[in-house]
Design an enzyme around this catalytic site. Structure first.
Site, PDB file in Angstrom:
ATOM      1  N   GLU A  71      22.313  18.969  -3.112  1.00 49.93           N
ATOM      2  CA  GLU A  71      21.919  20.093  -3.953  1.00 49.93           C
ATOM      3  C   GLU A  71      23.138  20.690  -4.652  1.00 49.93           C
ATOM      4  O   GLU A  71      23.094  20.998  -5.847  1.00 49.93           O
ATOM      5  CB  GLU A  71      21.186  21.144  -3.108  1.00 49.93           C
ATOM      6  CG  GLU A  71      19.833  20.689  -2.599  1.00 49.93           C
ATOM      7  CD  GLU A  71      19.876  19.654  -1.477  1.00 49.93           C
ATOM      8  OE1 GLU A  71      18.876  18.942  -1.312  1.00 49.93           O
ATOM      9  OE2 GLU A  71      20.905  19.554  -0.770  1.00 49.93           O
ATOM     10  N   HIS A  98      36.966  34.159  -4.247  1.00 46.80           N
ATOM     11  CA  HIS A  98      37.994  33.298  -4.826  1.00 46.80           C
ATOM     12  C   HIS A  98      37.484  32.373  -5.925  1.00 46.80           C
ATOM     13  O   HIS A  98      38.269  31.982  -6.794  1.00 46.80           O
ATOM     14  CB  HIS A  98      38.633  32.431  -3.741  1.00 46.80           C
ATOM     15  CG  HIS A  98      39.403  33.224  -2.738  1.00 46.80           C
ATOM     16  ND1 HIS A  98      40.157  32.627  -1.765  1.00 46.80           N
ATOM     17  CD2 HIS A  98      39.537  34.573  -2.548  1.00 46.80           C
ATOM     18  CE1 HIS A  98      40.719  33.553  -1.008  1.00 46.80           C
ATOM     19  NE2 HIS A  98      40.361  34.735  -1.472  1.00 46.80           N
TER      20      HIS A  98
END
Length: 143
Positions: A71, A98
């Site tokens: 996925e 991040h």
């Protein structure tokens, strides 16, 4: 927040629980399927989630499968998507802080439903920290 969600058969049960939790919290959820636990091909349901996020129709996306690996691979093929495969709350926070991930991938066979719900919460509530990370995101998005 408007959130796109999709899964294959191996992620269907958690998708339904997550969708209900999100709607109960007041989020608008665009469910791209699958709509049963009958075997299916995950790209059929995952690509539309990623495309909706890339077009800006949904602010975030959540995709689910057995492990979440396939996925994530499908979602990351769509330009403008940064999909993080997360396995705990810390990985979810870091993919937002991040990497400014806009799609979350989860593996139903890899965690409990309670863990999945906690990961989703962290993914949706953690902000991108910017700074030195913004330059790296720009590098990812370059052709």
């Amino acid at each position: 927040m408007k959130i796109a969600i999709g899964s294959d058969h191996a992620g269907f049960a958690y998708k339904e629980v997550i969708r209900e939790r999100l709607e109960g919290a007041g989020h608008e959820v665009a469910d791209f399927g699958t709509h049963s636990s009958e075997a299916c091909d995950y790209p059929v349901y995952i690509r539309p989630v990623a495309e909706a996020v890339a077009r800006g129709e949904c602010e975030r996306g959540i995709v689910l499968g057995g492990s979440g690996n396939g996925e994530a691979m499908v979602a990351n093929r769509v330009r403008g998507v940064r999909c993080g495969l997360c396995w705990d709350v810390r990985s979810a926070r870091l993919c937002r802080e991040h990497n400014d991930a806009n799609v979350l991938s989860l593996g139903q066979r890899m965690m409990t439903v309670e863990e999945a719900l906690a990961i989703v919460e962290a993914f949706l509530t953690t902000a991108f920290t910017g700074g030195r990370h913004a330059a790296r995101i720009a590098m990812i998005d370059r052709e």
